[in-house]
Design a protein around this motif. Structure first.
Motif, short mmCIF file in Angstrom:
data_model
loop_
_atom_site.label_atom_id
_atom_site.label_comp_id
_atom_site.label_asym_id
_atom_site.label_seq_id
_atom_site.Cartn_x
_atom_site.Cartn_y
_atom_site.Cartn_z
N MET A 45 50.71 49.38 43.08
CA MET A 45 49.71 48.97 42.09
C MET A 45 50.40 48.22 40.97
O MET A 45 51.35 48.69 40.37
CB MET A 45 49.01 50.21 41.53
N THR A 46 49.95 47.00 40.70
CA THR A 46 50.56 46.20 39.66
C THR A 46 50.00 46.60 38.29
O THR A 46 48.87 47.07 38.18
CB THR A 46 50.29 44.70 39.90
N THR A 47 50.79 46.39 37.27
CA THR A 47 50.46 46.89 35.95
C THR A 47 49.14 46.34 35.43
O THR A 47 48.28 47.10 34.98
CB THR A 47 51.59 46.55 34.95
N TRP A 48 48.95 45.02 35.51
CA TRP A 48 47.73 44.49 34.90
C TRP A 48 46.49 44.90 35.67
O TRP A 48 45.43 45.13 35.06
CB TRP A 48 47.81 42.97 34.72
N LEU A 49 46.57 45.03 36.98
CA LEU A 49 45.43 45.53 37.74
C LEU A 49 45.09 46.96 37.32
O LEU A 49 43.92 47.31 37.17
CB LEU A 49 45.73 45.49 39.24
N SER A 50 46.11 47.77 37.14
CA SER A 50 45.88 49.14 36.69
C SER A 50 45.25 49.18 35.31
O SER A 50 44.33 49.96 35.04
CB SER A 50 47.21 49.91 36.65
N GLU A 51 45.74 48.32 34.42
CA GLU A 51 45.22 48.30 33.05
C GLU A 51 43.76 47.86 33.01
O GLU A 51 42.95 48.42 32.26
CB GLU A 51 46.07 47.36 32.19
N VAL A 52 43.41 46.87 33.83
CA VAL A 52 42.07 46.30 33.76
C VAL A 52 41.06 47.16 34.51
O VAL A 52 39.96 47.44 34.02
CB VAL A 52 42.06 44.85 34.31
N PHE A 53 41.43 47.63 35.72
CA PHE A 53 40.44 48.28 36.59
C PHE A 53 40.58 49.80 36.68
O PHE A 53 39.62 50.49 37.02
CB PHE A 53 40.50 47.67 37.99
N ASP A 54 41.77 50.32 36.48
CA ASP A 54 41.98 51.77 36.48
C ASP A 54 41.63 52.44 37.81
O ASP A 54 41.31 53.63 37.84
CB ASP A 54 41.19 52.42 35.33
N VAL A 55 41.65 51.68 38.90
CA VAL A 55 41.47 52.24 40.25
C VAL A 55 42.40 51.48 41.19
O VAL A 55 42.71 50.32 40.95
CB VAL A 55 40.02 52.11 40.77
N PRO A 56 42.87 52.14 42.26
CA PRO A 56 43.67 51.42 43.24
C PRO A 56 42.78 50.50 44.09
O PRO A 56 41.62 50.83 44.37
CB PRO A 56 44.26 52.55 44.10
N LYS A 57 43.31 49.35 44.46
CA LYS A 57 42.61 48.40 45.33
C LYS A 57 41.19 48.09 44.82
O LYS A 57 40.19 48.35 45.49
CB LYS A 57 42.54 48.96 46.75
N PRO A 58 41.08 47.55 43.61
CA PRO A 58 39.74 47.31 43.06
C PRO A 58 38.95 46.29 43.87
O PRO A 58 39.52 45.35 44.46
CB PRO A 58 40.04 46.77 41.66
N VAL A 59 37.63 46.47 43.88
CA VAL A 59 36.72 45.56 44.56
C VAL A 59 35.85 44.89 43.50
O VAL A 59 35.17 45.56 42.71
CB VAL A 59 35.84 46.30 45.58
N ILE A 60 35.88 43.57 43.49
CA ILE A 60 35.16 42.76 42.50
C ILE A 60 33.99 42.09 43.21
O ILE A 60 34.16 41.39 44.19
CB ILE A 60 36.10 41.70 41.89
N GLY A 61 32.79 42.32 42.70
CA GLY A 61 31.59 41.73 43.29
C GLY A 61 31.21 40.44 42.58
O GLY A 61 31.35 40.31 41.36
N MET A 62 30.67 39.50 43.35
CA MET A 62 30.29 38.21 42.79
C MET A 62 28.87 38.25 42.22
O MET A 62 27.94 38.73 42.85
CB MET A 62 30.33 37.13 43.88
N CYS A 63 28.73 37.71 41.02
CA CYS A 63 27.43 37.38 40.46
C CYS A 63 27.29 35.87 40.55
O CYS A 63 27.87 35.13 39.76
CB CYS A 63 27.32 37.84 39.00
N HIS A 64 26.56 35.42 41.57
CA HIS A 64 26.38 33.99 41.83
C HIS A 64 25.20 33.47 41.01
O HIS A 64 24.05 33.83 41.29
CB HIS A 64 26.11 33.74 43.31
N LEU A 65 25.46 32.64 40.02
CA LEU A 65 24.37 32.09 39.22
C LEU A 65 23.64 31.00 39.98
O LEU A 65 24.24 30.25 40.74
CB LEU A 65 24.92 31.52 37.91
N PRO A 66 22.32 30.89 39.77
CA PRO A 66 21.58 29.77 40.37
C PRO A 66 22.06 28.45 39.79
O PRO A 66 22.84 28.41 38.84
CB PRO A 66 20.13 30.05 39.97
N ALA A 67 21.55 27.36 40.35
CA ALA A 67 21.86 26.04 39.81
C ALA A 67 21.53 25.98 38.33
O ALA A 67 20.52 26.54 37.87
CB ALA A 67 21.08 24.97 40.58
N LEU A 68 22.39 25.32 37.56
CA LEU A 68 22.31 25.28 36.10
C LEU A 68 21.83 23.90 35.64
O LEU A 68 21.78 22.95 36.43
CB LEU A 68 23.68 25.60 35.52
N PRO A 69 21.48 23.77 34.36
CA PRO A 69 21.06 22.46 33.86
C PRO A 69 22.09 21.38 34.20
O PRO A 69 23.29 21.58 34.02
CB PRO A 69 20.97 22.68 32.34
#
Length: 269
Positions: free
Chosen positions: A1-25
């Motif tokens: 586990m790398t330091t910054w991943l641990s600092e940001v997520f506080d879990v091993p092997k974090p899973v990040i989900g996408m928030c896909h925004l619709p088309a913008l102006p």
């Protein structure tokens, strides 16, 4: 586990989900009748579904700004900043941003919204669906420093979607030189398009040559593939498989998020 991943997520092997925004102006597909209120409502729904399903982090991108620009118009990041500003109090997990495909605009958006990380194509020259695609990692790194944003982690797409690297170098050589010359905070390994499977042999090569830099599997993660992917990768970024029926254009399905995260929690245990 790398330091910054641990600092940001506080879990091993974090899973990040996408928030896909619709088309913008300014985007060809923008719904002018629905306006920004419709974009905001969509973002709020996506964030709620991801967090209620147990996701570890969220990456907010202008995924439906197709076809993408490699230097975006100012309105894109401005519109995204408004969205994030309005939903910021609802975000309960660490989040990142991605203004496709513009590294400097992504850094600016991260600074203005308090995002913890950015994902972009920061290095290399490519033949892509969007034309000849050049980058300037030195400019992006210096821009981050000028903005006082050294705490914003930069995730580099080492195998970008819809593009081929022009230099004739092996993936192992490319990984080692990117780590040495580009000093990334993370490397993202992708399939051909959003939702396409990421070959585990490719993941293995990048991981073997990345040294201490964390490796993210960037596309194609599903409940049946996540164990194999996280055997090599330090984290995962997931979009399409979390959507209703696993279809890219659909909305995030809370039940599909919960299904994936149940598998991930089992792996951690």
């Amino acid at each position: 586990m790398t330091t910054w991943l641990s600092e940001v997520f506080d879990v091993p092997k974090p899973v990040i989900g996408m928030c896909h925004l619709p088309a913008l102006p300014g985007d060809p597909g923008y719904d002018a009748a629905g306006g920004m209120d419709k974009v905001l409502a969509h973002a709020r729904q996506e964030v709620a579904a991801l967090q209620d399903g147990g996701i570890d982090g969220i990456l907010i991108s202008n995924e439906f700004s197709l076809p993408y620009l490699t230097t975006t118009e100012p309105i894109t990041a401005v519109a995204m900043a408004r969205v994030i500003g309005e939903i910021r109090s609802e975000l309960r997990v660490p989040f990142g941003v991605n203004v496709l495909w513009d590294g400097v605009a992504s850094i600016d958006l991260a600074v203005s919204t308090g995002a913890s990380f950015v994902r972009e194509v920061f290095t290399g020259v490519y033949a892509s669906d969007f034309g000849l695609w050049n980058t300037d990692v030195g400019k992006a790194a210096r821009h981050r420093a000028r903005m006082g944003a050294t705490g914003v982690r930069l995730l580099y797409n080492i195998v970008p979607e819809a593009a081929a690297y022009l230099a004739e170098r092996s993936l192992a050589q490319l990984t080692r030189s990117t780590v040495f010359n580009g000093t990334p905070d993370g490397l993202c390994v992708s399939g051909l398009t959003a939702g396409a499977a990421t070959d585990t042999s490719t993941l293995a090569v990048v991981k073997e040559n990345a040294g201490a830099v964390p490796v993210f599997v960037n596309t194609g993660v599903r409940p049946d593939t996540v164990a194999e992917s996280l055997e090599y990768a330090d984290a995962a970024i997931v979009g399409t498989s979390l959507k209703r029926d696993g279809v890219f254009e659909n909305e995030v399905d809370r039940a599909r998020v919960a299904e994936l995260m149940a598998v991930v929690r089992g792996l951690r245990a």
